[in-house]
Design an enzyme around this catalytic site. Sequence first.
Site, PDB file in Angstrom:
ATOM      1  CD  GLU A 546      -1.191   0.126   3.713  1.00  0.00           C
ATOM      2  OE1 GLU A 546      -2.251   0.756   3.567  1.00  0.00           O
ATOM      3  OE2 GLU A 546      -0.895  -0.468   4.754  1.00  0.00           O
ATOM      4  N   GLY A 547       0.282   2.344  -0.427  1.00  0.00           N
ATOM      5  CA  GLY A 547       0.947   3.635  -0.417  1.00  0.00           C
ATOM      6  C   GLY A 547      -0.025   4.690   0.063  1.00  0.00           C
ATOM      7  CD  GLN A 548       0.055  10.868   0.341  1.00  0.00           C
ATOM      8  OE1 GLN A 548       1.059  10.924  -0.363  1.00  0.00           O
ATOM      9  NE2 GLN A 548      -0.472  11.931   0.924  1.00  0.00           N
ATOM     10  CB  VAL A 552      -0.441  -3.790  -4.769  1.00  0.00           C
ATOM     11  CG1 VAL A 552      -0.265  -4.924  -5.773  1.00  0.00           C
ATOM     12  CG2 VAL A 552       0.107  -2.494  -5.337  1.00  0.00           C
ATOM     13  CG  ASP A 687      13.099   2.718  -6.893  1.00  0.00           C
ATOM     14  OD1 ASP A 687      14.241   2.551  -6.416  1.00  0.00           O
ATOM     15  OD2 ASP A 687      12.072   2.427  -6.275  1.00  0.00           O
TER      16      ASP A 687
END
Length: 832
Positions: A546-548, A552, A687
């Site tokens: 997860e992110g902000q 997923v 990245d």
Amino acid sequence: MTSFSSSSSSSSVFFSQTCSVCGCDRRTIMHLFLLLILHATAADGQIDPAHCRYALGMEDGRIRDQDITASSHWYQTTGPQYARLEPDGDGAWCPEGQLEPTDSQYLQVDLGRLTFMTVVGTQGRFARNSGNEFARAYRLNYSRDGVTWKTWKNRLGSTVMEGNRNAYTSVINDLHPPIVTRYVRLIPVTRVSTTVCMRVELYGCQWDDGLISYDAPEGQLMMRPGYLIASLNDSTYDGTHERLSGGLGQLTDGVVGLDDFLRSRQYHVWPGYDYLGWRNDSAGTQGSVEMEFSFERQKNFTSMKVHSNNMFSRGVKIFSSVTCWFKPRLTAGWGAEPVVFKTVLDDRNPSARYVTVPLNQQTATSIRCRFTFADVWMMFSEISFQSGKTNTNKQTNTQTIHPSASAPPDDGKTPVLIGCLVTIILLLVLIIFFILWCQYVCKVLEKVRNPAANQSNLQRLTCVCLCPLACGGGYAEPDVTQCTPHQCFHSDAPHYAETDIVRLQGVTGSNMYAVPALTVDSLTRKDISAAEFPRQQLIFREKLGEGQFGEVHLCEAEGLPEFLGEGSPLPERDGRAVLVAVKQLRADATAQARNDFLKEIKIMSRLNDANIIRLLCVCVTSDPLCMVTEYMENGDLHMFLSQREMESTLTHANNIPSVSLSDLLHMSVQISSGMAYLASLNFVHRDLASRNCLLDRRLTIKIADFGMSRNLYSSDYYRIQGRAVLPIRWMAWESILLGKFTTASDVWAFGVTLWEIFTLCKEQPYSLLSDQQVIQNTGEFFRNQGRQIFLYAPPLCPPSLFELMMRCWSRDLPDRPTFEGLFQALRPHVHQ
């Protein structure tokens, strides 16, 4: 544990250079700037062991001589006050006489306050080639009160740490687990009679929690008939264990448990390791669990943060409520009016999470909390406390101080303090003026001296020392304007190549992609070529990250092969369900995040390569927006390699998961092939790392972007001003200093990724350098005076391949190979 040969003097080199035109000294300016960054990035709440690695003051003298003692010393010149780690000094602590295997001589350090200690560094006594004494191994004892001493042991129960192999090289030992302590004793260990000398540095950060112990029921076993599912005990607790009492352990080690409690952030440990857990119907925990927390001094508590598992598919939920009582002093009783907090339970989101319990400014030295079960199991991985200033105003007898009472007489120090503050403000104004003046002079003189020079040549930019302050530190944040030559150097300098591309932020993390601007114009549904898949045919199985603004998920996709038709990129199913990764935008996402999500879909739909993750279909006709990609069953390359050893007779005989040199070379070729494809489309990944390379069950590698959506790899990223995170250990020097991201900087990251592969991902790049030292090292690449530190050659790596890595880390961009050249160079090795 790894030898650390770079001296501390290298950490100050970056600050000691001057601008070749204006002669301004950067030491003070840059030191202040990095201090501002460190203060800005200090996290509230629980300590992160990956970033709590600051020297505590042995080398620089902040720890006083009188706070360093020893059980004995040989000569006056080998007393404990000489036990400070130094790059070239000849002092050291040497216990009296020959050290015997049965001896318990020790060096003791008083840190002055409770400290969260994560690393120990040791040296021997070199004495300009006249001495050769060092400790080959040592134990570590520690105490929070100077009375009760505890022996440190690692997560596997070993109490002995490997020490030095010679008298001059520093050796750094990470403490897994870290410890909370004030007093530390280093006890050299030997198998034979020998002379021992030690120099020491300790690393960590302040323990502002003030917590000195917690008491609780011991964790329990999760069983199923016939076998053990998880052991939820507190294995690192340093108090008594029948009922946890008088110590600290896994609830204060800074390691936050994963959503799936059967998985762990540590290697070679058992399922459930990160959590302390209890069953509702067991003896002593019917309906609730009671815990008591003791602190070194009275504090005014504002809140308590409890990280709790919530995997309700296995009968685990966060607590339904908690009741806390407070004891203001050790000799007082528990207060009659507790604080009661009821948790809002969420049966839709199975994520582990922090629950913040308000404590209403209660003053106490001890807190007792009763946590009520909401399901069969309750599991905690971390507990921390936040507090304000304690009210120290006390009444004397019956007298009360009223606001109208006369103020105390001025002691004469106020004018001096005001004068100091005014002086500091004036100095800051003068510094800012001087910086701006230096920049102006640099620009004028550069134009006069070399008007026809190629201004894109970084070696000719003589005023780079002023760029970090003029451009916000020179660090490229994902959501702010880049630091460009227009801002730092010459008003007529050409743009970098990437100034004509658009930065796109991945919504499940902080990752950024550099893609041609023509691909991200205003979007509508008709711009998306991926087919719309029926949302109801996606069956949720597990959250992967997860992110902000996004998450997923692992899902089953019913009827997906038939939906995609002939030419489907799906592998053969062998009768099994089709598993896919579903990237989903959260309902609270901003309009910008939503737009970026659609742009990302459009970009991914253009990618079609065997070594790039494939977008299969989308769900965008209604919220939440979703993109469906291939699911890679073997996870990421970092995790895959770190759990394996090199193939040998021993690994075959013991069924140990292993890889061969040919496997590693084949992985390298696949990554270079995928990156060559991206480079052919002018895509800049930004990245590239082993964590962002995924493997399917046939060990085909596909380059992806999900690494930054996983908290597992948070220590690989350096946080700037509390928001942007940068993978600085994989970034080229020009990316860190100038914000310049190109295919050439991706080549640099590919070299670091190769290094990861041939170390089997057992070690972080530049693991013995702090984040600040990594940034300083990039300054050495810019100056190109031969002082830069390179990654060492992995023992598994063929010499010709390490030469290829070194070419990837060339200082000048044109000297680095292309990805097509790397692919052609690597491919022949696979068949050797």
